[in-house]
Design an enzyme around this catalytic site. Structure first.
Site, PDB file in Angstrom:
ATOM      1  N   SER A 121       9.026   1.747   6.862  1.00  0.00           N
ATOM      2  CA  SER A 121       7.311   1.317   7.107  1.00  0.00           C
ATOM      3  C   SER A 121       6.775   1.570   8.130  1.00  0.00           C
ATOM      4  CB  SER A 121       7.164  -0.593   6.216  1.00  0.00           C
ATOM      5  OG  SER A 121       8.354  -1.197   7.896  1.00  0.00           O
ATOM      6  N   HIS A 155       6.712  -0.715   0.150  1.00  0.00           N
ATOM      7  CA  HIS A 155       5.855   0.819   0.405  1.00  0.00           C
ATOM      8  C   HIS A 155       5.546   2.377  -0.407  1.00  0.00           C
ATOM      9  CE1 HIS A 155       5.007  -1.389   3.821  1.00  0.00           C
ATOM     10  NE2 HIS A 155       6.854  -1.549   3.919  1.00  0.00           N
ATOM     11  N   LYS A 189       1.642  -5.636  -1.397  1.00  0.00           N
ATOM     12  CA  LYS A 189       1.620  -3.936  -1.089  1.00  0.00           C
ATOM     13  C   LYS A 189      -0.628  -3.635  -1.888  1.00  0.00           C
ATOM     14  CE  LYS A 189       4.492  -4.556   2.697  1.00  0.00           C
ATOM     15  NZ  LYS A 189       4.665  -5.749   2.855  1.00  0.00           N
TER      16      LYS A 189
END
Length: 410
Positions: A196, A224, A255
């Site tokens: 990340s 992610h 996310k």
């Protein structure tokens, strides 16, 4: 009655260990800059727009990769569940905290990932904390990338396994360290699809092959990567073709899914025992029904989001290329994900650049150690599938103006 003993303030108290950080922060704020870690969103009007300190601001630091936070179907599902089930469960999943929306959310995850089992946690952090600490116990080994997320490290700390770190994304170092371990104990290799901070991806085929050669199980964190990697949006492990060799996939709803919560999916036949032995699952209240209802709706829509994925990749390539052409130093040579890291010289330059962008109408994340590798200060941009091509061009103009004003680019 004897006199009460006089209270004497100790020379050091439990906060003394933070004195250097407190002094550093106070010195920084004394220069007149804003606090990068105390931003308040006055109003959020879309996945890509907000009002901050009364100013219309483009959001480029929210991890809202697929822009699902304002999707009408997702919002409607949450409202419906709120009306039907109330505001919360007030209980653990193993007691009174499992409602029909929780089971439906786990069904949506099984559909999305094509797995036999799915387990929902109250946060993504708790998913790593619980799964990692429960899987590997005393006398067993966890082998992890040195740049792993804090939740992975904390999962290691909560358990009693032996911890072995290998150099970031180094297949050779992973192989070497696994080769030094005794063969008999159980081993868990923990990897991330997308890291990340810099937005780089792991070489999963090579790493998974090494792990299997040494008899280790593999967990991949796709926090992610979920939503826009792979034909079905499952993550980097799908994109790189190692689905059959990965034992556990951990992810988050905060996310691409656009809400809050975490999960683990697996095909292991004994996986359901985790519901009885995983402490961060057993000993915490479950998510509100409205939250898991929004997650289930979002997950099912992500199964058919090919156009959004394609647009997000176009945004990533354009922003990465544009920033590179302007002369900024980036975390990766080529665009590898929806995260683009702009590397700065030191904290002062990073904060000044961050503030100049905010004053110009753009919000990004500022990151510093220990969240980043030692000595690395950066601005982290996370693109959204809802950013228009025009917004990306506007963002490049803002970076150019701020970079020149601060002296980051010529």
């Amino acid at each position: 009655m004897p006199d009460s003993p006089e209270t004497v303030a100790p020379e050091r108290d439990l906060f003394s260990k933070f004195d250097a950080l407190i002094a550093e922060r106070e010195a920084l704020l004394a220069t007149g800059v804003r606090d990068p870690f105390a931003i308040v969103m006055d109003k959020v009007t879309s996945p890509t727009q907000a009002v901050i300190r009364g100013k219309d601001t483009i959001l480029l630091g929210t991890y809202n990769y697929m822009g699902m936070t304002f999707d009408p179907d997702v919002v409607a599902a949450g409202k419906k569940a709120l009306d039907e089930f109330g505001s919360g469960t007030t209980g653990s999943r193993v007691l009174n905290g499992t409602y029909d929306p929780h089971k439906d959310c786990e069904a949506a995850l099984r559909e999305f990932y094509g797995t036999e089992h799915a387990m929902v946690f109250s946060t993504g952090y708790q998913a790593n904390l619980g799964i990692i600490s429960t899987l590997a116990g005393k006398g067993e080994y966890i082998i992890l990338d040195a740049d792993s997320h804090a939740s992975i490290y904390d999962g290691c700390s909560l358990g009693n396994a032996e911890i072995v770190r290998f150099r970031h994304n180094s297949v050779e170092d992973l192989d070497r360290r696994l080769g030094r371990l005794p063969k008999e104990p159980g081993k868990l290799v923990v990897l991330e699809g997308v890291y990340s901070m810099l937005g780089d991806i792991a070489p999963l085929p090579e790493m998974v092959a090494v792990a299997k050669k040494h008899g280790a199980m593999v967990l991949v964190d796709e926090a992610h990567g979920m939503g826009f990697f792979g034909p079905n949006g499952r993550g980097v492990y799908e994109e790189q073709g190692v689905e059959k060799d990965v034992d556990f996939v951990v992810g988050t709803f905060s996310k691409s899914v656009g809400t809050v919560g975490g999960f683990c999916v697996s095909n292991h036949p004994k996986f359901d025992v985790m519901r009885l032995v995983c402490r961060p699952y057993v000993f915490t209240a479950s998510l509100p029904p409205s939250v898991v209802a929004t997650a289930a709706t979002s997950i099912r829509k992500l199964m058919h989001a090919g156009d959004k994925r394609a647009h997000l990749w176009r945004n990533s390539k354009r922003l990465h290329g544009g920033l590179k052409d302007l002369g900024f130093k980036l975390g990766t040579e080529t665009p590898q994900s929806a995260i683009i890291a702009v590397i700065l010289e030191d904290q002062q330059q990073a904060v000044l650049m961050w503030q100049a962008l905010l004053e110009g109408g753009l919000y990004v994340n500022m990151a510093r150690p220990p969240a980043t590798p030692a000595g690395t200060f950066l601005l982290r941009c996370s693109l959204c599938a809802e950013h228009s091509a025009e917004q990306v061009e506007t963002i490049l103009g803002m970076f150019e103006a701020a970079g020149k004003a601060v002296g980051v680019i010529a």
